[in-house]
Scaffold this motif. Sequence first.
Motif, PDB file in Angstrom:
ATOM      1  N   LYS A   1      12.460  -0.325   2.959  1.00 11.10           N
ATOM      2  CA  LYS A   1      13.622   0.252   2.259  1.00 11.10           C
ATOM      3  C   LYS A   1      13.325   1.666   1.764  1.00 11.10           C
ATOM      4  N   GLU A   2      12.072   1.895   1.398  1.00 15.94           N
ATOM      5  CA  GLU A   2      11.674   3.198   0.861  1.00 15.94           C
ATOM      6  C   GLU A   2      11.320   4.203   1.959  1.00 15.94           C
ATOM      7  N   VAL A   3      10.723   3.699   3.034  1.00 17.56           N
ATOM      8  CA  VAL A   3      10.255   4.574   4.124  1.00 17.56           C
ATOM      9  C   VAL A   3      10.834   4.047   5.436  1.00 17.56           C
ATOM     10  N   PRO A   4      11.774   4.765   6.042  1.00 17.00           N
ATOM     11  CA  PRO A   4      12.324   4.326   7.325  1.00 17.00           C
ATOM     12  C   PRO A   4      11.218   4.180   8.384  1.00 17.00           C
ATOM     13  N   GLU A   5      11.366   3.215   9.245  1.00 22.32           N
ATOM     14  CA  GLU A   5      10.344   2.918  10.254  1.00 22.32           C
ATOM     15  C   GLU A   5       9.948   4.158  11.050  1.00 22.32           C
ATOM     16  N   ALA A   6      10.897   4.973  11.422  1.00 20.44           N
ATOM     17  CA  ALA A   6      10.599   6.176  12.212  1.00 20.44           C
ATOM     18  C   ALA A   6       9.728   7.169  11.442  1.00 20.44           C
ATOM     19  N   ASN A   7       9.781   7.134  10.120  1.00 20.11           N
ATOM     20  CA  ASN A   7       8.994   8.062   9.300  1.00 20.11           C
ATOM     21  C   ASN A   7       7.624   7.509   8.914  1.00 20.11           C
TER      22      ASN A   7
ATOM     23  N   ASP B   1      -2.914   2.812  11.627  1.00 15.26           N
ATOM     24  CA  ASP B   1      -2.070   1.677  12.013  1.00 15.26           C
ATOM     25  C   ASP B   1      -1.901   0.698  10.859  1.00 15.26           C
ATOM     26  N   THR B   2      -2.956   0.497  10.093  1.00 15.26           N
ATOM     27  CA  THR B   2      -2.873  -0.401   8.943  1.00 15.26           C
ATOM     28  C   THR B   2      -1.845   0.118   7.943  1.00 15.26           C
ATOM     29  N   LEU B   3      -1.912   1.405   7.653  1.00 16.05           N
ATOM     30  CA  LEU B   3      -0.939   1.989   6.719  1.00 16.05           C
ATOM     31  C   LEU B   3       0.484   1.915   7.278  1.00 16.05           C
ATOM     32  N   LYS B   4       0.647   2.197   8.566  1.00 14.96           N
ATOM     33  CA  LYS B   4       1.987   2.088   9.176  1.00 14.96           C
ATOM     34  C   LYS B   4       2.523   0.664   9.040  1.00 14.96           C
ATOM     35  N   ASN B   5       1.677  -0.320   9.319  1.00 13.16           N
ATOM     36  CA  ASN B   5       2.121  -1.711   9.235  1.00 13.16           C
ATOM     37  C   ASN B   5       2.527  -2.089   7.817  1.00 13.16           C
ATOM     38  N   ILE B   6       1.769  -1.630   6.844  1.00  8.19           N
ATOM     39  CA  ILE B   6       2.133  -1.909   5.450  1.00  8.19           C
ATOM     40  C   ILE B   6       3.462  -1.245   5.113  1.00  8.19           C
ATOM     41  N   LEU B   7       3.638  -0.020   5.544  1.00 11.20           N
ATOM     42  CA  LEU B   7       4.913   0.667   5.293  1.00 11.20           C
ATOM     43  C   LEU B   7       6.067  -0.077   5.952  1.00 11.20           C
ATOM     44  N   TRP B   8       5.878  -0.526   7.187  1.00 10.90           N
ATOM     45  CA  TRP B   8       6.934  -1.261   7.889  1.00 10.90           C
ATOM     46  C   TRP B   8       7.223  -2.597   7.210  1.00 10.90           C
ATOM     47  N   ASN B   9       6.163  -3.310   6.823  1.00  9.77           N
ATOM     48  CA  ASN B   9       6.333  -4.664   6.289  1.00  9.77           C
ATOM     49  C   ASN B   9       6.741  -4.697   4.820  1.00  9.77           C
ATOM     50  N   GLU B  10       6.210  -3.797   4.033  1.00  6.94           N
ATOM     51  CA  GLU B  10       6.381  -3.879   2.586  1.00  6.94           C
ATOM     52  C   GLU B  10       7.303  -2.815   1.992  1.00  6.94           C
ATOM     53  N   PHE B  11       7.497  -1.720   2.703  1.00  4.67           N
ATOM     54  CA  PHE B  11       8.251  -0.596   2.141  1.00  4.67           C
ATOM     55  C   PHE B  11       9.331  -0.082   3.090  1.00  4.67           C
TER      56      PHE B  11
ATOM     57  N   TRP C   1       4.247   9.307   7.144  1.00  6.25           N
ATOM     58  CA  TRP C   1       3.861   8.864   5.815  1.00  6.25           C
ATOM     59  C   TRP C   1       2.433   8.325   5.814  1.00  6.25           C
ATOM     60  N   ALA C   2       2.055   7.635   6.877  1.00  3.67           N
ATOM     61  CA  ALA C   2       0.687   7.109   6.965  1.00  3.67           C
ATOM     62  C   ALA C   2      -0.323   8.254   6.951  1.00  3.67           C
ATOM     63  N   ILE C   3      -0.022   9.330   7.651  1.00  8.20           N
ATOM     64  CA  ILE C   3      -0.905  10.508   7.638  1.00  8.20           C
ATOM     65  C   ILE C   3      -0.974  11.083   6.227  1.00  8.20           C
ATOM     66  N   ARG C   4       0.156  11.166   5.568  1.00  7.74           N
ATOM     67  CA  ARG C   4       0.210  11.717   4.214  1.00  7.74           C
ATOM     68  C   ARG C   4      -0.536  10.822   3.215  1.00  7.74           C
ATOM     69  N   LEU C   5      -0.448   9.507   3.392  1.00 13.70           N
ATOM     70  CA  LEU C   5      -1.048   8.564   2.453  1.00 13.70           C
ATOM     71  C   LEU C   5      -2.541   8.321   2.693  1.00 13.70           C
ATOM     72  N   LEU C   6      -3.018   8.611   3.878  1.00 11.83           N
ATOM     73  CA  LEU C   6      -4.418   8.301   4.199  1.00 11.83           C
ATOM     74  C   LEU C   6      -5.405   8.878   3.183  1.00 11.83           C
ATOM     75  N   PRO C   7      -5.317  10.150   2.808  1.00 13.42           N
ATOM     76  CA  PRO C   7      -6.279  10.657   1.820  1.00 13.42           C
ATOM     77  C   PRO C   7      -6.213   9.901   0.478  1.00 13.42           C
ATOM     78  N   GLU C   8      -5.031   9.475   0.097  1.00 13.26           N
ATOM     79  CA  GLU C   8      -4.854   8.732  -1.154  1.00 13.26           C
ATOM     80  C   GLU C   8      -5.457   7.326  -1.065  1.00 13.26           C
ATOM     81  N   CYS C   9      -5.609   6.818   0.155  1.00 16.99           N
ATOM     82  CA  CYS C   9      -6.084   5.448   0.359  1.00 16.99           C
ATOM     83  C   CYS C   9      -7.544   5.365   0.796  1.00 16.99           C
ATOM     84  N   GLU C  10      -8.184   6.499   1.024  1.00 19.26           N
ATOM     85  CA  GLU C  10      -9.565   6.490   1.514  1.00 19.26           C
ATOM     86  C   GLU C  10     -10.510   5.729   0.592  1.00 19.26           C
TER      87      GLU C  10
END
Length: 145
Positions: free
Chosen positions: A89-95, A77-87, A99-108
Motif C-alpha cells: 500500500k505504501e510502495v507500489p510494486e513497480a517502485n 531481492d529480499t528487500l523487494k520481497n518485503i516491500l511487495w509483501n508487507e508494504f 526503493w530497495a536500492i534506497r533502503l539498502l544502506p539503511e538495512c546494512e
Amino acid sequence: MNSKKHPADLSYFRLLLTDFLRESHPQLLNDEKFIAARNQAAIDIYEDVIKNGGSPLEAAHWANETLFVGLHFSKHDTLKNILWNEFSKEVPEANAPLWAIRLLPECEAVFAKYPLSDDFACSPEYELLYTELTGTILICLENGI
C-alpha cells in the motif's frame, strides 16, 4: 582462453551475469573487475570441462555454478520481497526495486548480524532477518526515507 572462439561466445557469460546483477544485485553492476573476473572464470571452467570430455550441457552447468557462486542470496531481492509483501500500500510494486536500492544502506546493519550465504533463504534465521528488516523498513518509511 581459446582465441578461436567467436567473440559473442565469450561474452555470453558476461551478459548472463550482467542481466542477473541488474535484477538482483544492482550495487555490483559497476564493478567491472568483479564482472570480468567472474566472466573469465566461467569461460575457463566451460573450456576445461569440454577439453576433459564433458558435454556442453555439463560445461554450462559448471560455468554457471562458477558465475553465480555467492550471489544466490540477494539483499536487494529480499528487500523487494518485503516491500511487495508487507508494504504494497505504501510502495507500489513497480517502485519496489528503486526503493530497495534506497533502503539498502539503511538495512546494512541488520544484514550484518546474519551469516548470509547462497542458501540462507532456506535457513531458520531467514525469518528473523525478514522480521527485523520489516521493522527497519517501517521505521524508514515513517521517517520519510
